[in-house]
Scaffold this motif. Sequence first.
Motif, short mmCIF file in Angstrom:
data_model
loop_
_atom_site.label_atom_id
_atom_site.label_comp_id
_atom_site.label_asym_id
_atom_site.label_seq_id
_atom_site.Cartn_x
_atom_site.Cartn_y
_atom_site.Cartn_z
N MET A 16 0.85 -1.19 0.00
CA MET A 16 0.00 0.00 0.00
C MET A 16 0.89 1.24 0.00
O MET A 16 1.80 1.36 0.81
N PHE A 17 0.67 2.17 -0.90
CA PHE A 17 1.55 3.31 -1.03
C PHE A 17 1.18 4.38 -0.01
O PHE A 17 0.02 4.62 0.29
N SER A 18 2.19 5.02 0.59
CA SER A 18 1.97 6.03 1.62
C SER A 18 2.07 7.42 1.03
O SER A 18 1.53 8.37 1.60
N GLN A 19 2.78 7.57 -0.06
CA GLN A 19 2.94 8.87 -0.69
C GLN A 19 2.08 8.93 -1.95
O GLN A 19 2.09 8.01 -2.76
N ARG A 20 1.34 10.02 -2.10
CA ARG A 20 0.44 10.13 -3.25
C ARG A 20 1.25 10.21 -4.54
O ARG A 20 2.33 10.81 -4.59
N ILE A 21 0.72 9.57 -5.57
CA ILE A 21 1.29 9.68 -6.90
C ILE A 21 0.70 10.91 -7.56
O ILE A 21 -0.50 10.96 -7.84
N PHE A 22 1.52 11.92 -7.77
CA PHE A 22 1.00 13.19 -8.28
C PHE A 22 0.40 13.02 -9.68
O PHE A 22 -0.58 13.67 -10.02
N THR A 23 0.99 12.13 -10.46
CA THR A 23 0.47 11.87 -11.80
C THR A 23 -0.97 11.37 -11.74
O THR A 23 -1.81 11.76 -12.57
N LEU A 24 -1.27 10.52 -10.77
CA LEU A 24 -2.62 9.99 -10.62
C LEU A 24 -3.60 11.11 -10.26
O LEU A 24 -4.71 11.18 -10.81
N ASP A 25 -3.20 11.99 -9.35
CA ASP A 25 -4.07 13.12 -8.99
C ASP A 25 -4.29 14.06 -10.18
O ASP A 25 -5.39 14.58 -10.37
N LEU A 26 -3.25 14.27 -10.98
CA LEU A 26 -3.39 15.13 -12.15
C LEU A 26 -4.32 14.51 -13.18
O LEU A 26 -5.11 15.21 -13.83
N LEU A 27 -4.23 13.20 -13.36
CA LEU A 27 -5.12 12.53 -14.30
C LEU A 27 -6.56 12.62 -13.83
O LEU A 27 -7.48 12.83 -14.63
N ARG A 28 -6.77 12.48 -12.52
CA ARG A 28 -8.13 12.66 -11.98
C ARG A 28 -8.60 14.10 -12.18
O ARG A 28 -9.77 14.34 -12.49
N THR A 29 -7.69 15.06 -11.97
CA THR A 29 -8.05 16.46 -12.19
C THR A 29 -8.47 16.68 -13.63
O THR A 29 -9.48 17.34 -13.91
N PHE A 30 -7.70 16.12 -14.56
CA PHE A 30 -8.04 16.21 -15.98
C PHE A 30 -9.43 15.67 -16.24
O PHE A 30 -10.25 16.29 -16.93
N ALA A 31 -9.75 14.51 -15.65
CA ALA A 31 -11.04 13.87 -15.88
C ALA A 31 -12.18 14.68 -15.28
O ALA A 31 -13.21 14.89 -15.94
N ILE A 32 -12.02 15.16 -14.06
CA ILE A 32 -13.12 15.86 -13.41
C ILE A 32 -13.35 17.23 -14.03
O ILE A 32 -14.49 17.69 -14.15
N VAL A 33 -12.29 17.90 -14.48
CA VAL A 33 -12.45 19.19 -15.15
C VAL A 33 -13.19 19.00 -16.47
O VAL A 33 -14.12 19.77 -16.79
N LEU A 34 -12.82 17.99 -17.23
CA LEU A 34 -13.52 17.71 -18.48
C LEU A 34 -14.99 17.37 -18.23
O LEU A 34 -15.87 17.77 -18.99
N SER B 177 -2.95 1.06 -4.05
CA SER B 177 -3.41 1.00 -2.66
C SER B 177 -3.51 -0.42 -2.13
O SER B 177 -3.33 -0.64 -0.93
N HIS B 178 -3.81 -1.39 -3.00
CA HIS B 178 -4.12 -2.73 -2.52
C HIS B 178 -3.35 -3.83 -3.24
O HIS B 178 -3.66 -5.01 -3.08
N GLY B 179 -2.35 -3.44 -4.04
CA GLY B 179 -1.62 -4.43 -4.82
C GLY B 179 -0.79 -5.38 -3.98
O GLY B 179 -0.64 -6.56 -4.33
N THR B 180 -0.25 -4.89 -2.88
CA THR B 180 0.54 -5.74 -1.99
C THR B 180 -0.33 -6.47 -0.98
O THR B 180 -0.19 -7.67 -0.76
N ARG B 181 -1.23 -5.72 -0.39
CA ARG B 181 -2.16 -6.29 0.60
C ARG B 181 -3.43 -5.47 0.58
O ARG B 181 -3.38 -4.24 0.68
N ILE B 182 -4.57 -6.12 0.49
CA ILE B 182 -5.83 -5.40 0.45
C ILE B 182 -6.15 -4.83 1.83
O ILE B 182 -6.22 -5.57 2.81
N CYS B 183 -6.30 -3.53 1.90
CA CYS B 183 -6.71 -2.88 3.13
C CYS B 183 -8.23 -2.81 3.12
O CYS B 183 -8.82 -1.87 2.58
#
Length: 229
Positions: free
Chosen positions: A1-19, A67-73
């Motif tokens: 489970m990743f502890s640091q946000r992937i900025f690329t993922l947030d930007l892609l979500r921003t792109f999607a929600i703005v569109l 978030s869940h590739g190593t262990r499902i939370c």
Amino acid sequence: MFSQRIFTLDLLRTFAIVLMVVFHFIYDLKFFGYVDWNTPDGEGWRSFRHVILISFFLCLGASLRLSHGTRICWRKFSIRLLQIALSALAITIMSLIMFPKNYIYFGVLHFIAVASIICIGFASQPKLSIGLGIIIITLYQLNIVSGLWPFTTIRPYLPSYSNDYVGVFPWLGVVFLGIGLGATNWFKNDPLRHFRKHPYLALPGQHSLVIYLVHQPLFFALFGLLTLL
């Protein structure tokens, strides 16, 4: 489970929600009679919507992997799933009240809830996920499976046209491809991390569910007020 946000993922979500906000704004212009453009089903507009959906669902798959590739939370997953499911239910109820002939019975949030349940077990298997994604999309493109499945048997009891419908086929395939994307070193290395110096760019992506739920009621209130005036 990743502890640091992937900025690329947030930007892609921003792109999607703005569109999506732009798309719904244009749709509302037509709905209130300000333009006569053939949204959302006219030439070009359908492709516009597809770009939005592809962006959202790649993000969903990548997020499940990260978030869940190593262990499902399960606690984190269950809380998020409950939020999405309740939001989807609220959208169905509101659309049933406002548009009883074209209410939303399986829109974006309904799909995300179902796809999350189906795909969470594959978050640790990116290669298998990519294969499943290709198979699902191919079956749809070859017209072997209908985009209306699994609603084909109860179709007479549903609206002939829904204001928002997202079929399990082919879109589930995009989520599976997103799991594969989230497993790549290229994506995990955060290729757009240099944009971190502009953190506001990621804010819409970090709060996409809230924006999704709020923007249409605000648009309807605004256009309704302008119409009355």
